[in-house]
Design a protein around this motif. Sequence first.
Motif, mmCIF file in Angstrom:
data_model
loop_
_atom_site.group_PDB
_atom_site.id
_atom_site.type_symbol
_atom_site.label_atom_id
_atom_site.label_comp_id
_atom_site.label_asym_id
_atom_site.label_seq_id
_atom_site.Cartn_x
_atom_site.Cartn_y
_atom_site.Cartn_z
ATOM 1 N N SER A 241 -16.226 40.200 41.459
ATOM 2 C CA SER A 241 -17.141 40.690 41.107
ATOM 3 C C SER A 241 -17.750 42.446 41.040
ATOM 4 N N ILE A 242 -16.849 43.530 40.897
ATOM 5 C CA ILE A 242 -17.085 44.300 40.352
ATOM 6 C C ILE A 242 -18.000 44.649 39.047
ATOM 7 N N PRO A 243 -17.440 43.584 37.892
ATOM 8 C CA PRO A 243 -17.954 43.814 36.890
ATOM 9 C C PRO A 243 -20.118 43.467 36.855
ATOM 10 N N PHE A 244 -19.523 42.453 38.143
ATOM 11 C CA PHE A 244 -21.460 41.814 37.390
ATOM 12 C C PHE A 244 -22.137 42.499 38.762
ATOM 13 N N GLN A 245 -21.412 42.979 40.431
ATOM 14 C CA GLN A 245 -22.527 43.478 40.821
ATOM 15 C C GLN A 245 -22.525 45.014 41.034
ATOM 16 N N ILE A 246 -21.129 45.769 40.634
ATOM 17 C CA ILE A 246 -22.003 47.210 40.134
ATOM 18 C C ILE A 246 -21.797 47.633 38.725
ATOM 19 N N VAL A 247 -20.773 47.754 38.294
ATOM 20 C CA VAL A 247 -20.658 47.881 36.368
ATOM 21 C C VAL A 247 -21.924 47.909 35.857
ATOM 22 N N ILE A 248 -22.550 46.626 35.243
ATOM 23 C CA ILE A 248 -23.328 45.986 34.737
ATOM 24 C C ILE A 248 -24.319 46.522 34.914
ATOM 25 N N PRO A 249 -24.858 46.987 36.131
ATOM 26 C CA PRO A 249 -26.315 46.971 36.648
ATOM 27 C C PRO A 249 -26.033 48.364 36.692
ATOM 28 N N VAL A 250 -24.988 49.624 36.715
ATOM 29 C CA VAL A 250 -24.952 51.031 37.013
ATOM 30 C C VAL A 250 -25.353 51.709 35.431
ATOM 31 N N LEU B 277 -26.917 49.157 32.769
ATOM 32 C CA LEU B 277 -28.616 48.763 32.887
ATOM 33 C C LEU B 277 -29.968 49.604 33.347
ATOM 34 N N LEU B 278 -29.337 50.000 35.099
ATOM 35 C CA LEU B 278 -29.787 51.170 35.276
ATOM 36 C C LEU B 278 -29.548 52.664 34.856
ATOM 37 N N ILE B 279 -28.646 53.118 34.302
ATOM 38 C CA ILE B 279 -28.295 54.161 33.060
ATOM 39 C C ILE B 279 -29.974 54.147 32.167
ATOM 40 N N LEU B 280 -29.292 52.751 31.278
ATOM 41 C CA LEU B 280 -29.894 52.794 29.897
ATOM 42 C C LEU B 280 -31.392 52.716 30.055
ATOM 43 N N THR C 273 -33.443 47.284 42.722
ATOM 44 C CA THR C 273 -34.558 47.374 42.903
ATOM 45 C C THR C 273 -35.138 47.858 42.041
ATOM 46 N N SER C 274 -34.950 48.982 41.721
ATOM 47 C CA SER C 274 -34.738 50.371 40.200
ATOM 48 C C SER C 274 -34.390 49.597 39.469
ATOM 49 N N HIS D 235 -33.194 43.458 26.590
ATOM 50 C CA HIS D 235 -34.507 44.613 26.330
ATOM 51 C C HIS D 235 -32.972 45.521 25.778
ATOM 52 N N GLN D 236 -31.933 45.930 26.704
ATOM 53 C CA GLN D 236 -31.166 47.213 27.000
ATOM 54 C C GLN D 236 -29.802 46.769 26.742
ATOM 55 N N PHE D 237 -29.402 46.154 25.773
ATOM 56 C CA PHE D 237 -28.018 45.946 25.164
ATOM 57 C C PHE D 237 -28.059 45.511 23.941
ATOM 58 N N GLY D 238 -29.734 44.997 23.335
ATOM 59 C CA GLY D 238 -29.723 44.174 21.812
ATOM 60 C C GLY D 238 -29.424 42.918 22.374
ATOM 61 N N LYS D 239 -30.350 42.451 21.432
ATOM 62 C CA LYS D 239 -30.034 40.803 21.722
ATOM 63 C C LYS D 239 -29.002 40.066 21.807
ATOM 64 N N SER D 240 -27.760 40.455 20.892
ATOM 65 C CA SER D 240 -26.745 39.455 21.060
ATOM 66 C C SER D 240 -25.739 40.022 22.084
ATOM 67 N N LEU D 241 -25.363 41.592 22.274
ATOM 68 C CA LEU D 241 -24.354 41.478 23.429
ATOM 69 C C LEU D 241 -25.496 41.084 24.543
ATOM 70 N N GLY D 242 -26.762 40.954 24.541
ATOM 71 C CA GLY D 242 -27.113 40.970 25.865
ATOM 72 C C GLY D 242 -27.165 39.874 26.098
ATOM 73 N N ASN D 243 -27.388 38.813 25.005
ATOM 74 C CA ASN D 243 -26.937 36.978 25.356
ATOM 75 C C ASN D 243 -25.618 36.599 26.000
ATOM 76 N N ILE D 244 -24.718 37.756 25.520
ATOM 77 C CA ILE D 244 -23.496 37.072 25.723
ATOM 78 C C ILE D 244 -23.183 37.887 27.411
#
Lengths: 77, 360, 386
Positions: free
Chosen positions: B333-342, B344-347, B55-56, B72-81
């Motif tokens: 699930s770890i990368p999808f549920q925890i790593v990337i969201p964390v 994202l939050l920091i960025l 939610t944050s 928005h956070q990772f830039g267009k190409s990395l974000g798309n991947i």
Amino acid sequence: MIDMNYNMLIVLVVFTVLVIYDLQKLIKNKDSIKVLISYIVIVASSLAVGLLLALGKRPVSPSEWIEWIFKMIGVVK
Amino acid sequence: MEKARISGLQLFMLMTGFLLGSRLIINPATEAKNDGWIAILISGAGGAILLTLYTSISLLNPSRTLVDILRHQFGKSLGNIIALFYIWYFIHLASLVFRNFGSFLVTTTYPRTPMEIIIAFFALTIIYAVNSGIEVMGRLSEILVPIVPVSSIIIGLSVVTTHDFTAFLPVLENGIKPVIKASLNLLSFPFGEAIVFLTIFPYLNKKKSLKKITALSVLLVTGLFLYIFFRNIIVLESNFIDQATFVPHVTSVLFPGINLEPLFDVIMIIGGGIKIISTIYAAVMNLNQLIGAANYRKFTTCIVMFSVVLSIWVYENIFEVFHWAGNIWFYYSIPFQIVIPVILLILSLVKKGRSQNEGT
Amino acid sequence: MKISKLAFVFLLSLLMVGCWDNTDLVDINIVTGLGIDKDEDGKIVVTVQIVEPAAVHLTSSSQAGSGGSSQTKPVYVMSYKGETIYDALISMKAIVDKRLFLSTNQILILGERFCKDGIDEALDFLHRNYQSEYRADVLVARGTKPEEILKIQPDMDAIPAMYIKGTAENTVIRAKVEQKKLIELFKEIKNEAKQITIGQITKVDDKTVKTEGIAVFRDGKLVGWLDQYQTRGYLFVTDKVDNTVISIQIPNGKIALEIKQSNAKREVKFKNGKPERLSIDIRLEGNIGEYIGKEILSSPDDIYKIEKMLSQAVKKEVTMALEKTQKDYSSDIFGFGELVHKYHPQYWKKAAKQWNDIFSQLPTDVKVDAKIRRSGLIKSPMKKDD
């Protein structure tokens, strides 16, 4: 042709009908090539896998790839 | 994005239905046996943290769906991947729920109906629901989801006549390890899967109540899990739970007088249905944004078709289903549920801080 | 456009109506009783009792009405041999015409030989199969074969299985047999801290059976029997007595006491990390149901005396049950092991394997506290005062 899975075939036929109906609209509305290509790629891959399943020749599934990768890294025993 | 809004209650119901999903059919925290309640409490707390994280992210990136945020956070190409990976994850998730749903109905209620047919016809309804849009999904869950906890509770109240209220003793007999394992599993399935909702959060009409709604939903779901755990362990005892394939189904069979099996099918259809609808919606929506088409409905049919085929493709038998759900799903699930969201939050926090500094 | 949409909806409705595996009532054989036994060669013998619904109606109406003899029998009993239960059931198609429908099964009768060889793994099929009725009553046939039990033709009920189930069910009133549902049996099979008990059934004649007493198992194998009084003792300890009648002898007559309520507390007393004794605390309440004697029951003192005698009687039954299971069978059917497992998990880990032997060595404390509340419609006995 020993292990024909007719149920899978029925499922594929039903979905193909829906897809054709969809494609008609896509072409009529003159959607971008990108949309059309990605649509066709998804449908083609699911049809290919589906037909293989229906023929009883199950390809190695993504969950097995993923499990294999995890075993390589050593996360899962 | 659709020009649609859903109310707080609708989001609450959608989310509760999503979280309850197929977990009402597969007993929560079976691996922990008698200590399942500890595992449920731990995962409930973990789930609350994860949802606060999601939610944050959503609140820091207002009116953006997952793909937008990623770009928005990772830039267009990395974000798309990364977005592509997420879409795959959602489709995979939907196909797993399809499979659970199919196996359950084939094992218990429709033993002679082929699973492919059951899944496919369920999928046709899903296409219709997803194409109807988020507002309809919200209203649908508003009507249907309350049935799930209410019927679960009613089943419990009437079955608990054989009553050994100390059945959950002894505490921590097999040590803390299985408890941790069970709670991590329960954390990734279902709480972590709520990452799907990053696509749906922007439709909430009152952004302020977002955190409250998700917190309440997690609370309710944890409470229900606890209730179901105690119901099953009191009625069936831990040894039996360990053995049964679909535990709550066995509980329903014990109901004196009438056959309650259909009620469980209804719970499964509602819970599983809401879960698949939300997941497919997220997948389709994100794919649509990724490609940049005007209308997300174009992709519903092909994505559903793909996940139906995938659901039959992924596992050969029910043992693989349980092996995956128990041992691999969590790591996957770890990368999808925890790593990337964390990340994202920091960025998001960094970006927000920078823009505020620039503003002043 | 519209027509194609309509056509699609129509197509869907065609596909979705009805059930894929729809089976008509005339295409199935309704199984009401199931018997499982082993023959001399170790093969499984499965017996089914099949009901002919039309004939049931005929018999019951003819019994009520003119009493004319009907040609069709309401039930058929068939047996078949096989390697496993499932094998026998399917192979039975050789002598049975329609699909066997097991979900209507009311009773499951196990044979003595089958039980002696161990029931732990053998009942897997009934657990695994989706058609299996978890609420069926299980009984062990003593001194006879399950076939013989299922073949009886009772006058009381057109369907023998219903008659047998009825006798097992009314243990609620008499507490002399244990009613065990299939699901409860499965739970006990999985439970290493409590040994299996199943109610016993014996054949009296071609029309009657008797369900009295229980069969005692150890490690899944039948080791012996408890008679009706020992069974009641066992039921008192495990807190399963709802209602029963206990008669006691008094100097000049007899009293039948109706037990209305009974609560039992089991405990394993530990000393120095080892179990020291088993303590059982039973509280029960009863009424005077029948009194054949001269003395008038008027003073509270008389009631105290009777209460004491009742306590003694119950204690005797409980002790009998305990002694029999400890000395003769060495089998913890009372579930004391469960208590050890729950409250002393550390000790249980070491002792789980030898628990039955430890159990049979432990001394027991039985405390019974009986209260008599009411005396029925009359206060004094039905006798002329001297």
